[in-house]
Design an enzyme around this catalytic site. Sequence first.
Site, PDB file in Angstrom:
ATOM      1  CG  HIS A 145      -9.638 -15.706   6.633  1.00  0.00           C
ATOM      2  ND1 HIS A 145      -9.610 -15.577   5.254  1.00  0.00           N
ATOM      3  CD2 HIS A 145      -8.349 -15.579   7.026  1.00  0.00           C
ATOM      4  CE1 HIS A 145      -8.361 -15.400   4.849  1.00  0.00           C
ATOM      5  NE2 HIS A 145      -7.584 -15.394   5.906  1.00  0.00           N
ATOM      6  CG  ASP A 377      -8.279   9.788   4.139  1.00  0.00           C
ATOM      7  OD1 ASP A 377      -8.909  10.099   5.174  1.00  0.00           O
ATOM      8  OD2 ASP A 377      -7.780  10.626   3.374  1.00  0.00           O
TER       9      ASP A 377
END
Length: 432
Positions: A145, A377
């Site tokens: 993070h 995708d």
Amino acid sequence: MEVKVTSSTILTSPISHASDVPLTIFDRFALNLHVAILFAFTPPTSTNTDIISGLSNILVNFPTLTANFSTNSHGRPCLTVGGSDGGVLVVEATVSSKLEDHLPLTPSPDFRLLHPEVNDAKHLLQVQLNRFQCGGLVIGITSHHRVADGQSMGSFIVAWGKMVRGIPVDPLPVYDQKWLKPRDPPLVQFDHLGTEFIPLSPQPNEFKATPVYADPSEITNMLLHYTPEFIMRLKAHTNKLNTEKQTTFETLTGYIWRKVTIARQLDDEEGTMLIVGVNGRRRLQPPVPSEFFGNLVLHAYPKTKARALIEGGVVMAAEIVREAVRATGNDYFRSFIDLAEVYRDSDLVACHEKRGNVLSPNLEVNSWLGLGLDVVDFGGGGKLCGISMTWEHYEGLSILIPSLSPDGDVDVFVSLFEKDAMRFREISHSLD
């Protein structure tokens, strides 16, 4: 779930000469841990070779993901890009079962097998490609993070998919940090020491942080599904009593906060607080480009008493969330930036590092809505059929995740004590 690792490799940094990138004040505030997320795809999918090749190519645009943590010549924390210890870990694995046997992707301890280990991970970005018996694919991604926030990682994963499919990556990430320039003179207007960072020399009553730890076996995870119809009914209930319409985030966050408070059976006068991530890209003036890659998130802290929250209903809960988030605006972010100038060489420690693994009576809510995760995708013709956390041993964490329905459904991840989770499930879809 039987997962067999077949290969493991390191993609080296695309930068040939090592260079240090100082951590910003926002990086230093971000959680000091890896965040894991799973993406599931039905067959047919692109080959592992094509996906890994796409990752190798896209890292040219995201070099900090190949870095490692170090300190610069001034002893300040930084990322070293192009160093020998950097790179991205890529693991290939096979799973003996069919993907459909694990859908929907409801969080499970078994899912931790679908991504590399996050504890003491050497690499800041780790990827595991899991091929199921049916040809389905789950890509497990863990990223540290302190390198990038949710919006940045969402942009990276979408760009990676475009690279695999041979689609030009546009827009490209932005690394310019001119917005980090402090005011002259710097003006720290808010109490960031005690809110974001621990005071450097706290007085006895100035900062109290007693970490609370629980046995991980007492904590469970769940994934709740909320339809557009349910969310519209919630909004209709709140908006009829407000002149300004509540957003989906405000309404659903307030609703979850109130229901969790009921499930926890807190004393009437016990205080409860939300920890809500606020994206500074849209808050700072002038705005920071949405393509900025790194960390630019602070927290808002809505709070009230348990009885007031429960009796006030979702209307009051959503309004408290709205007011706290709106108060975390340009002035607050500018003040935080100036804090970095005032305490430039100080060893600042984020307050959340003293939390332990139990937040009760408080609740942390983060939103993955609008990060683009639902359009990821990787090509091949298959469909994205699941987005999920894996399994958290951190009580009091909730995340709003975009459902893959085109109608605007929302999935909500919640981590609670098992005893509280049983009550929460019973009331999680009640409008009372």
